[in-house]
Design a protein around this motif. Structure first.
Motif, mmCIF file in Angstrom:
data_model
loop_
_atom_site.group_PDB
_atom_site.id
_atom_site.type_symbol
_atom_site.label_atom_id
_atom_site.label_comp_id
_atom_site.label_asym_id
_atom_site.label_seq_id
_atom_site.Cartn_x
_atom_site.Cartn_y
_atom_site.Cartn_z
ATOM 1 N N ARG A 181 0.798 -1.228 0.000
ATOM 2 C CA ARG A 181 0.000 0.000 0.000
ATOM 3 C C ARG A 181 0.831 1.280 0.000
ATOM 4 N NH1 ARG A 181 -5.246 -1.022 0.876
ATOM 5 N NH2 ARG A 181 -5.798 -3.101 1.644
ATOM 6 N N VAL A 182 2.008 1.237 0.583
ATOM 7 C CA VAL A 182 2.872 2.411 0.668
ATOM 8 C C VAL A 182 4.201 2.068 0.018
ATOM 9 C CG1 VAL A 182 4.042 4.039 2.191
ATOM 10 C CG2 VAL A 182 1.775 3.162 2.808
ATOM 11 N N GLY A 183 4.657 2.912 -0.891
ATOM 12 C CA GLY A 183 5.903 2.643 -1.592
ATOM 13 C C GLY A 183 6.873 3.810 -1.500
ATOM 14 N N PHE A 184 8.153 3.471 -1.634
ATOM 15 C CA PHE A 184 9.213 4.479 -1.671
ATOM 16 C C PHE A 184 10.139 4.165 -2.844
ATOM 17 C CE2 PHE A 184 7.844 4.392 2.693
ATOM 18 C CZ PHE A 184 7.976 5.700 3.163
ATOM 19 N N THR A 185 10.586 5.208 -3.520
ATOM 20 C CA THR A 185 11.611 5.048 -4.542
ATOM 21 C C THR A 185 12.368 6.361 -4.682
ATOM 22 O OG1 THR A 185 12.059 4.205 -6.772
ATOM 23 C CG2 THR A 185 10.219 5.745 -6.550
ATOM 24 N N GLY A 186 13.519 6.310 -5.317
ATOM 25 C CA GLY A 186 14.333 7.501 -5.483
ATOM 26 C C GLY A 186 15.794 7.149 -5.594
ATOM 27 N N GLY A 187 16.666 7.936 -4.968
ATOM 28 C CA GLY A 187 18.092 7.743 -5.163
ATOM 29 C C GLY A 187 18.874 7.350 -3.936
ATOM 30 N N VAL A 188 18.239 7.271 -2.763
ATOM 31 C CA VAL A 188 18.994 7.144 -1.520
ATOM 32 C C VAL A 188 19.694 5.794 -1.381
ATOM 33 C CG1 VAL A 188 17.254 6.142 0.047
ATOM 34 C CG2 VAL A 188 18.890 7.837 0.906
ATOM 35 N N GLY A 189 20.864 5.816 -0.741
ATOM 36 C CA GLY A 189 21.555 4.604 -0.359
ATOM 37 C C GLY A 189 21.442 4.400 1.137
ATOM 38 N N ILE A 190 21.434 3.144 1.555
ATOM 39 C CA ILE A 190 21.352 2.844 2.988
ATOM 40 C C ILE A 190 22.773 2.892 3.536
ATOM 41 C CG2 ILE A 190 20.492 1.214 4.710
ATOM 42 C CD1 ILE A 190 18.373 2.512 2.832
ATOM 43 N N SER A 191 23.179 4.083 3.919
ATOM 44 C CA SER A 191 24.567 4.335 4.302
ATOM 45 C C SER A 191 24.652 5.606 5.138
ATOM 46 C CB SER A 191 25.436 4.481 3.046
ATOM 47 O OG SER A 191 26.694 5.046 3.329
ATOM 48 N N ASP A 192 25.627 5.642 6.024
ATOM 49 C CA ASP A 192 25.844 6.857 6.824
ATOM 50 C C ASP A 192 26.170 8.060 5.952
ATOM 51 O OD1 ASP A 192 25.469 5.190 8.968
ATOM 52 O OD2 ASP A 192 27.555 5.239 9.664
ATOM 53 N N ASP A 193 26.656 7.825 4.739
ATOM 54 C CA ASP A 193 26.992 8.933 3.836
ATOM 55 C C ASP A 193 25.764 9.738 3.423
ATOM 56 O OD1 ASP A 193 29.641 8.209 3.937
ATOM 57 O OD2 ASP A 193 29.589 7.045 2.093
ATOM 58 N N ARG A 205 23.563 14.943 -1.123
ATOM 59 C CA ARG A 205 22.305 15.666 -1.390
ATOM 60 C C ARG A 205 21.460 14.760 -2.279
ATOM 61 N NH1 ARG A 205 18.051 17.276 -2.073
ATOM 62 N NH2 ARG A 205 17.287 18.928 -3.429
ATOM 63 N N ASP A 206 20.223 14.440 -1.843
ATOM 64 C CA ASP A 206 19.442 13.455 -2.588
ATOM 65 C C ASP A 206 17.949 13.689 -2.402
ATOM 66 O OD1 ASP A 206 19.056 11.294 -4.264
ATOM 67 O OD2 ASP A 206 20.335 9.941 -3.125
ATOM 68 N N THR A 207 17.165 13.038 -3.245
ATOM 69 C CA THR A 207 15.707 13.079 -3.135
ATOM 70 C C THR A 207 15.156 11.663 -3.189
ATOM 71 O OG1 THR A 207 15.589 13.462 -5.536
ATOM 72 C CG2 THR A 207 15.345 15.374 -4.122
ATOM 73 N N HIS A 208 14.062 11.455 -2.454
ATOM 74 C CA HIS A 208 13.375 10.173 -2.421
ATOM 75 C C HIS A 208 11.881 10.471 -2.360
ATOM 76 C CE1 HIS A 208 14.838 6.043 -2.243
ATOM 77 N NE2 HIS A 208 13.811 5.701 -1.478
ATOM 78 N N TYR A 209 11.024 9.477 -2.614
ATOM 79 C CA TYR A 209 9.606 9.764 -2.789
ATOM 80 C C TYR A 209 8.745 8.698 -2.111
ATOM 81 C CZ TYR A 209 11.768 12.841 -6.107
ATOM 82 O OH TYR A 209 12.577 13.801 -6.647
ATOM 83 N N ARG A 210 7.742 9.171 -1.393
ATOM 84 C CA ARG A 210 6.761 8.293 -0.748
ATOM 85 C C ARG A 210 5.496 8.288 -1.586
ATOM 86 N NH1 ARG A 210 2.459 8.042 2.858
ATOM 87 N NH2 ARG A 210 2.662 6.501 4.551
ATOM 88 N N LEU A 211 5.049 7.118 -1.982
ATOM 89 C CA LEU A 211 3.943 6.966 -2.935
ATOM 90 C C LEU A 211 2.805 6.180 -2.295
ATOM 91 C CD1 LEU A 211 2.824 7.072 -5.931
ATOM 92 C CD2 LEU A 211 4.101 4.944 -6.314
ATOM 93 N N GLU A 212 1.593 6.666 -2.487
ATOM 94 C CA GLU A 212 0.391 5.919 -2.131
ATOM 95 C C GLU A 212 -0.587 5.996 -3.296
ATOM 96 O OE1 GLU A 212 -1.263 5.834 2.001
ATOM 97 O OE2 GLU A 212 -0.057 7.669 2.211
ATOM 98 N N GLY A 213 -1.441 4.971 -3.424
ATOM 99 C CA GLY A 213 -2.428 4.939 -4.483
ATOM 100 C C GLY A 213 -2.202 3.776 -5.427
ATOM 101 N N PRO A 214 -2.977 3.707 -6.514
ATOM 102 C CA PRO A 214 -2.910 2.577 -7.435
ATOM 103 C C PRO A 214 -1.535 2.308 -8.034
ATOM 104 C CG PRO A 214 -4.893 3.868 -7.836
ATOM 105 C CD PRO A 214 -4.082 4.636 -6.845
ATOM 106 N N ALA A 215 -0.703 3.342 -8.176
ATOM 107 C CA ALA A 215 0.616 3.163 -8.789
ATOM 108 C C ALA A 215 1.570 2.365 -7.903
ATOM 109 C CB ALA A 215 1.237 4.512 -9.143
ATOM 110 N N VAL A 216 1.244 2.189 -6.617
ATOM 111 C CA VAL A 216 2.102 1.377 -5.741
ATOM 112 C C VAL A 216 2.199 -0.049 -6.271
ATOM 113 C CG1 VAL A 216 2.355 0.409 -3.416
ATOM 114 C CG2 VAL A 216 1.678 2.803 -3.706
#
Length: 431
Positions: A181-193, A205-216
């Motif tokens: 039901r809830v999705g995330f996508t973008g450029g982030v890495g799972i890192s202290d950096d 410096r980065d951007t990420h996105y939280r998505l809800e709705g049919p496109a999930v």
């Protein structure tokens, strides 16, 4: 006895020759499959009689890229680790049924421990947790975090691990879906950096996105694509694909691209978006190494009066050679009037494009051959004026923290950079 000895010597010679041929053949296959393009790609310019705001453009994108543009979504833009990580961890903590997570950078440190603990806690609570990690993007494949997740019941798979014929093909997708039901996508890495607010030269410096709705559901399908290939298990039903009623007014499309499908989806999206531009193109991209056709398409946009501006990393970059190769190809763009800015305060990892103030593409895709032809990628396309205006403001903020590179300054760059840019261009297909 002599004949027997001769036969043994001849057999030994043949075995050595066969072994040598096998090694040579294996090496040849490894090099050919990993470092040379074998698929045909679009080489001819694309011209459109429609603009990105027209219904014709939306129908074209829906049919050519696969999944349709869907109404009824909400998209929240998250900037830098200080916003991105808390939102992702909160969503993970809320999971009741399933978590699917596909990732590129997973580096040993406090941030990766936070995610490992969160995923492990949900798995122990009975949530079905599936984690797909790229082999090349992880420096702790056998580390404590991975072992913690496995012991807790997280299904952990490593993408392209020890597959020599596909060693050069990676999953660069960043996909997190909770309960379908809830999705995330973008450029982030799972890192202290990525932690903090890009307030240090060593932070991203980065951007990420939280998505809800049919496109999930489309984002979930992009995860399933590589999960089925790696785990060879189909995840299905309401736990993964629940009914998703409209929750907002934003029109979205999540599409995937990879070498397995010819690698042209992402490149086609970029080419069509530029070709259908009528007023403006704003690009923020971490690794801007466009091929010749994309350069020609941007130049053609300028010649028909489109304003084109691009923000890229400055000297603060993790891939120095990639930057010099990028810069070496700016000549035609600068001569055509494209304005290029180098970001200064921190490492720059954004990946967004906004066209005519109404069409945006965000996600994991860089504007280089590795993303457009080799990697598995996923992007979120958004046909929405408010979302585009938000990113116009975001672009203006990034531009204000950048230094414009003029044609005169480009011509006067150090000879060392020019030489390395030309040398590195030989490896352009790998960048």
């Amino acid at each position: 006895m002599k004949r027997s000895h001769d036969r043994n010597a001849e057999n030994s010679r043949r075995l050595k020759m066969a072994a040598s041929l096998l090694v040579s053949g294996t090496a040849g296959v490894f090099i050919a499959r990993n470092f040379f393009e074998t698929d045909k790609k679009i080489q001819h310019a694309i011209h459109t009689s429609y603009a990105v705001g027209d219904d014709s453009f939306c129908r074209t994108m829906s049919h050519l890229l696969g999944p349709p543009l869907l109404d009824g979504n909400t998209v929240e833009t998250l900037e830098n680790g200080c916003q991105i990580f808390p939102a992702m961890l909160e969503a993970i903590a809320s999971a009741q049924r399933t978590i699917t997570f596909e990732n590129f950078v997973f580096a040993e440190g406090e941030v990766s421990r936070r995610f490992a603990r969160a995923l492990a806690e949900r798995a122990r609570a009975g949530v079905k947790v599936h984690f797909l990690q790229d082999a090349m993007g992880c420096n702790c494949l056998h580390g404590a975090e991975m072992e913690m997740m496995k012991r807790a019941g997280v299904e952990v798979e490593i993408y392209r691990y020890m597959k020599l014929t596909r060693f050069n093909q990676r999953t660069h997708r960043k996909i997190l879906v909770v309960d379908g039901r809830v999705g995330f996508t973008g450029g982030v890495g799972i890192s202290d950096d990525w932690d903090g607010d890009a307030d240090k030269p060593t932070r991203w410096r980065d951007t990420h996105y939280r998505l809800e709705g049919p496109a999930v559901a489309q984002l979930q399908q992009a995860f399933m694509d590589n999960w089925m290939e790696t785990r060879t298990v189909v995840l299905h039903g309401d736990d993964y694909f629940p009914h998703l009623p409209p929750v907002g007014g934003t029109t979205c499309q999540v599409f995937k691209s990879s070498a397995g499908d010819g690698g042209e989806n992402a490149r086609l999206m970029v080419l069509l978006s530029i070709a259908a531009a009528r007023r403006s193109i704003r690009i923020g991209n971490a690794y801007f190494i466009p091929d010749d056709l994309i350069i020609r398409t941007l130049v053609a946009a300028r010649r028909r009066g489109v304003e084109v501006e691009i923000v890229v990393p400055g000297p603060l970059i993790d891939e120095k050679l990639a930057r010099m190769v990028s810069v070496s190809h700016w000549g035609p763009l600068l001569r055509a009037g494209v304005r290029i800015y180098e970001y200064g305060p921190a490492l720059y990892h954004c990946k967004y494009m906004v066209v005519d103030g109404c069409w945006s593409s965000v996600g994991s895709t860089n504007l280089d051959n590795r993303s457009l032809r080799l990697n598995a990628e996923a992007n979120l396309n958004v046909q929405d004026t408010a979302f585009a205006e938000e990113h116009e403001r975001l672009f203006a903020k990034d531009r204000a923290a950048s230094r414009e590179i003029t044609l005169k300054a480009w011509r006067r760059r150090p000879m060392r950079e020019k030489v390395w840019g030309l040398i590195g261009s030989v490896l352009r297909t790998q960048m």
